[in-house]
Design an enzyme around this catalytic site. Sequence first.
Site, PDB file in Angstrom:
ATOM      1  N   ASN A 154      40.054  23.842  96.796  1.00 26.54           N
ATOM      2  CA  ASN A 154      38.829  23.739  97.601  1.00 26.54           C
ATOM      3  C   ASN A 154      38.373  22.304  97.868  1.00 26.54           C
ATOM      4  O   ASN A 154      37.841  22.009  98.930  1.00 26.54           O
ATOM      5  CB  ASN A 154      37.697  24.582  96.986  1.00 26.54           C
ATOM      6  N   GLU A 253      37.485  24.026  83.808  1.00 22.46           N
ATOM      7  CA  GLU A 253      36.364  24.084  84.751  1.00 22.46           C
ATOM      8  C   GLU A 253      36.628  25.298  85.643  1.00 22.46           C
ATOM      9  O   GLU A 253      37.526  25.282  86.483  1.00 22.46           O
ATOM     10  CB  GLU A 253      36.275  22.786  85.551  1.00 22.46           C
ATOM     11  N   CYS A 287      32.645  25.658  93.904  1.00 19.83           N
ATOM     12  CA  CYS A 287      32.375  26.418  92.673  1.00 19.83           C
ATOM     13  C   CYS A 287      30.902  26.403  92.312  1.00 19.83           C
ATOM     14  O   CYS A 287      30.420  27.279  91.618  1.00 19.83           O
ATOM     15  CB  CYS A 287      33.205  25.865  91.529  1.00 19.83           C
ATOM     16  N   GLU A 465      33.454  17.259  81.345  1.00 17.06           N
ATOM     17  CA  GLU A 465      34.088  16.029  81.803  1.00 17.06           C
ATOM     18  C   GLU A 465      33.041  15.224  82.564  1.00 17.06           C
ATOM     19  O   GLU A 465      32.006  15.747  82.957  1.00 17.06           O
ATOM     20  CB  GLU A 465      35.319  16.338  82.658  1.00 17.06           C
TER      21      GLU A 465
HETATM   22  P1  NAD Z   1      43.433  29.536  90.840  1.00 17.20           P
HETATM   23  O1  NAD Z   1      43.026  29.733  89.440  1.00 17.20           O
HETATM   24  O2  NAD Z   1      44.009  30.676  91.575  1.00 17.20           O
HETATM   25  O3  NAD Z   1      44.507  28.366  90.962  1.00 17.20           O
HETATM   26  C1  NAD Z   1      44.249  27.077  90.449  1.00 17.20           C
HETATM   27  C2  NAD Z   1      45.573  26.418  90.101  1.00 17.20           C
HETATM   28  O4  NAD Z   1      46.159  27.107  89.020  1.00 17.20           O
HETATM   29  C3  NAD Z   1      46.587  26.419  91.226  1.00 17.20           C
HETATM   30  O5  NAD Z   1      47.264  25.194  91.216  1.00 17.20           O
HETATM   31  C4  NAD Z   1      47.510  27.569  90.831  1.00 17.20           C
HETATM   32  O6  NAD Z   1      48.808  27.446  91.344  1.00 17.20           O
HETATM   33  C5  NAD Z   1      47.505  27.436  89.326  1.00 17.20           C
HETATM   34  N1  NAD Z   1      47.824  28.665  88.584  1.00 17.20           N
HETATM   35  C6  NAD Z   1      47.558  29.939  88.942  1.00 17.20           C
HETATM   36  N2  NAD Z   1      47.980  30.794  87.973  1.00 17.20           N
HETATM   37  C7  NAD Z   1      48.512  30.028  86.984  1.00 17.20           C
HETATM   38  C8  NAD Z   1      49.109  30.324  85.725  1.00 17.20           C
HETATM   39  N3  NAD Z   1      49.234  31.578  85.276  1.00 17.20           N
HETATM   40  N4  NAD Z   1      49.555  29.293  84.984  1.00 17.20           N
HETATM   41  C9  NAD Z   1      49.416  28.016  85.407  1.00 17.20           C
HETATM   42  N5  NAD Z   1      48.878  27.685  86.596  1.00 17.20           N
HETATM   43  C10 NAD Z   1      48.413  28.674  87.379  1.00 17.20           C
HETATM   44  O7  NAD Z   1      42.132  28.969  91.588  1.00 17.20           O
HETATM   45  P2  NAD Z   1      41.969  28.619  93.135  1.00 17.20           P
HETATM   46  O8  NAD Z   1      41.968  29.899  93.907  1.00 17.20           O
HETATM   47  O9  NAD Z   1      42.931  27.557  93.481  1.00 17.20           O
HETATM   48  O10 NAD Z   1      40.507  27.980  93.155  1.00 17.20           O
HETATM   49  C11 NAD Z   1      39.329  28.705  93.316  1.00 17.20           C
HETATM   50  C12 NAD Z   1      38.672  28.933  91.970  1.00 17.20           C
HETATM   51  O11 NAD Z   1      38.459  27.690  91.323  1.00 17.20           O
HETATM   52  C13 NAD Z   1      37.309  29.579  92.044  1.00 17.20           C
HETATM   53  O12 NAD Z   1      37.185  30.531  91.031  1.00 17.20           O
HETATM   54  C14 NAD Z   1      36.347  28.423  91.785  1.00 17.20           C
HETATM   55  O13 NAD Z   1      35.099  28.797  91.270  1.00 17.20           O
HETATM   56  C15 NAD Z   1      37.140  27.628  90.805  1.00 17.20           C
HETATM   57  N6  NAD Z   1      36.686  26.230  90.789  1.00 17.20           N
HETATM   58  C16 NAD Z   1      35.979  25.795  89.701  1.00 17.20           C
HETATM   59  C17 NAD Z   1      35.498  24.486  89.665  1.00 17.20           C
HETATM   60  C18 NAD Z   1      34.700  23.953  88.502  1.00 17.20           C
HETATM   61  O14 NAD Z   1      34.516  22.736  88.431  1.00 17.20           O
HETATM   62  N7  NAD Z   1      34.212  24.780  87.597  1.00 17.20           N
HETATM   63  C19 NAD Z   1      35.778  23.619  90.737  1.00 17.20           C
HETATM   64  C20 NAD Z   1      36.499  24.120  91.817  1.00 17.20           C
HETATM   65  C21 NAD Z   1      36.963  25.433  91.830  1.00 17.20           C
HETATM   66  O1  6OD Z   2      31.684  16.724  91.599  1.00 20.80           O
HETATM   67  C1  6OD Z   2      32.525  16.975  90.729  1.00 20.80           C
HETATM   68  O2  6OD Z   2      32.893  16.135  89.903  1.00 20.80           O
HETATM   69  C2  6OD Z   2      33.097  18.317  90.636  1.00 20.80           C
HETATM   70  N1  6OD Z   2      33.939  18.539  89.611  1.00 20.80           N
HETATM   71  C3  6OD Z   2      32.790  19.241  91.567  1.00 20.80           C
HETATM   72  C4  6OD Z   2      33.278  20.567  91.573  1.00 20.80           C
HETATM   73  C5  6OD Z   2      33.095  21.335  92.652  1.00 20.80           C
HETATM   74  C6  6OD Z   2      33.587  22.674  92.707  1.00 20.80           C
HETATM   75  O3  6OD Z   2      33.998  23.198  93.700  1.00 20.80           O
END
Ligand code: NAD
Ligand code: 6OD
Length: 484
Positions: A154, A253, A287, A465
Site C-alpha cells: 500500500n 505491524e 492501515c 518502531e
Molecule cells: P499481506 O500480509 O498479504 O502481505 C504482506 C507481505 O507478506 C507480502 O510481501 C507477501 O508476499 C508476504 N507474505 C504473505 N504470506 C506470507 C507468508 N506465509 N510468509 C511470508 N511472507 C508472506 O499484506 P498486504 O495485502 O500486502 O497488505 C495489506 C495489509 O497490511 C492490511 O492488513 C494492512 O492493514 C496491513 N498494513 C499494516 C500496516 C501497519 O503499520 N500496521 C501498514 C501497512 C499495511
Molecule cells: O508512517 C509510518 O511510519 C507508517 N508505518 C505508516 C503506516 C501506514 C499504513 O498503511
Amino acid sequence: MKTIANFIDGRSVAGHGEKFENRYPATDEVVSVISGASREDVDAAVNAARAALQGPWGKMSVAERVVILRKLADGIQARFDEFLDAEIRDTGKPVSIASHIDIPRGAANFNIFADQIATTGTEAFEMSTPDGAGALNYVVRAPRGVIGVICPWNLPLLLMTWKVAPALACGNTVVVKPSEETPSTATLLGEVMNAVGIPNGVYNVVHGFGAGSTGEFLSNHPGVDALTFTGETTTGEAIMTAAARGVRPVSLELGGKNPAIVFDDADMEQTLEGLGRSCFANTGQVCLGTERLYVQRSVFDEVVERLGQKAKEYRFGDPFSASTTMGPLISAKHRSKVLSYYNQAREDGATVIAGGDVPAVADHDNGYWIEPTVWTGLTEDSSVIREEIFGPCTHVTPFDSEEEVLAMANDSPYGLATSVWTTNLSRAHRVSRQIDVGICWVNSWFLRDLRTPFGGSKRSGIGREGGIHSLEFYTEQRNVCVKL
Ligand code: NAD
Ligand code: 6OD
C-alpha cells in the site's frame, strides 16, 4: 516490457523461481515481468548479507554510516521522478499522493534514522562494591545481524525504508521481500545503494509471493537473525511462527479496523477535512484509515451528509494527472474482496449514503476502480463493522455518551489507530488514553513525528518502531561491567 530481477550481493540477478507479471491497476495492462527468487536464490541473498557483516560494512563507524544514510536520502531525491513513476505504475495511486507522501517519506526515513543513530547514547551506571573501588556498567549496542524485511503493497517505498533505514543505521544487513504487487521501488533502491557505495551484500531484494514461495523461504531461513514484517494479521501469525524457530526477534505491524470519534463540540471544518482523508486517502488502503466512525447524535446528520458529499467529490482518472484525486485499488482480487463487503452491507440492510459501486472511468475501463462509500444503519456485529476491508469506505454510528462510544471503539480484536475530534481539551485527554490502540490522533490524522513509537496493540501487532524504539529492535544491547 520492463523486466524486474532480484538484487543480490550488489548485482541484478535473474531469479530461478516463479516468473510472474505485474499489472498497472489503472488499466489492467501488464507493465513488468518479474523473475521470482527460488529457495536457492534466497539462500544466496542471505549468505551475501551474512558475508557483508564481516566486510567493510561491519567495520564502519556510526559516523561513516550516517554519511551513507544521508547519501541514500539524496540519492532517492536525485532520482525522484523515476521512483515516482515506478510507484505509480505499481500501485495506480495518484501522483498528488505519491509525490507528496510516498517518495519524500522514502527519502526522509534515511535522514531521520541518520539523526537518530548520530544522537542516541547508551546507559551507564556507577555502582559501589564491597571493597569500595566501585564498578562502572555501560551498554553497547550491537547490530542483530541479517534482518529479513517483508513488506506490503500500500505504501511500498515508505514502509520498506521505514525498516531498512534503521536496520542499516544500526549496522545490520538486510534481505527485503517486497510485495509481489509492488516490486519496482525496492529494486530501484538497489541501484541507489550501489551509486552511494554501500558494500555489496548489505542490501538485497528477493521477489516472489508469500506462503510456499519467497516470503516463506525468507522467514524460515535459519541465516536470518530477526524478522520485521508489515502486512495482514494472519500473515503476521505465520511470520511469528517462523520466527519462533531459532528464537528470533520479530516486529509485526499488522491490520486494523480503526475507529474515529466525533464529539458535538468538534470544529466541523477541520473534522470533515481530516475524516475525508482518513476514510478515503490512498483509496482507503492505509492501515491507519478510519473504517468505523462514531458521531455524537446531535451532529450525526450533519457529519453523515457532509462526509457523503466529500465522498462524491473525488475525481477518478489518469493517476499521472494532477487533477485525479482517487486511484484504483491495487488488484482485481482486492477489488472483489472490497466489493464483497459492499454487497454484504446492502444485504445487512445498510443505508448507502454515498458510493457503493464501481464507477465508469473514461479511458480506463479495465482499472480496478471503486467508489468511496459511506454507510449508516448497521449493527455493531456486522462483519462490515468488525472486519478490516482496506477500501475507501466507512460506517457511521451515532452515540450519546463517552462511556458508550468508548465501549464500541474498544470492541474490536484490532488496536492500531484512532482519531478523536473535539475542542474540549479535558475530554480529548480523558478519552484518548482510554482507547486501546497504539496511536491516537486528536483533531488530526496521520500526522507523523518519526521519533514516536509506532505500532498496534491486540491483533494489530507486536512491538514498536520509530526513533529510539527502532534502535531497540535493530540492535542487541550488551552490558559491560568494569570493576574500577
Ligand atoms: P499481506 O500480509 O498479504 O502481505 C504482506 C507481505 O507478506 C507480502 O510481501 C507477501 O508476499 C508476504 N507474505 C504473505 N504470506 C506470507 C507468508 N506465509 N510468509 C511470508 N511472507 C508472506 O499484506 P498486504 O495485502 O500486502 O497488505 C495489506 C495489509 O497490511 C492490511 O492488513 C494492512 O492493514 C496491513 N498494513 C499494516 C500496516 C501497519 O503499520 N500496521 C501498514 C501497512 C499495511
Ligand atoms: O508512517 C509510518 O511510519 C507508517 N508505518 C505508516 C503506516 C501506514 C499504513 O498503511
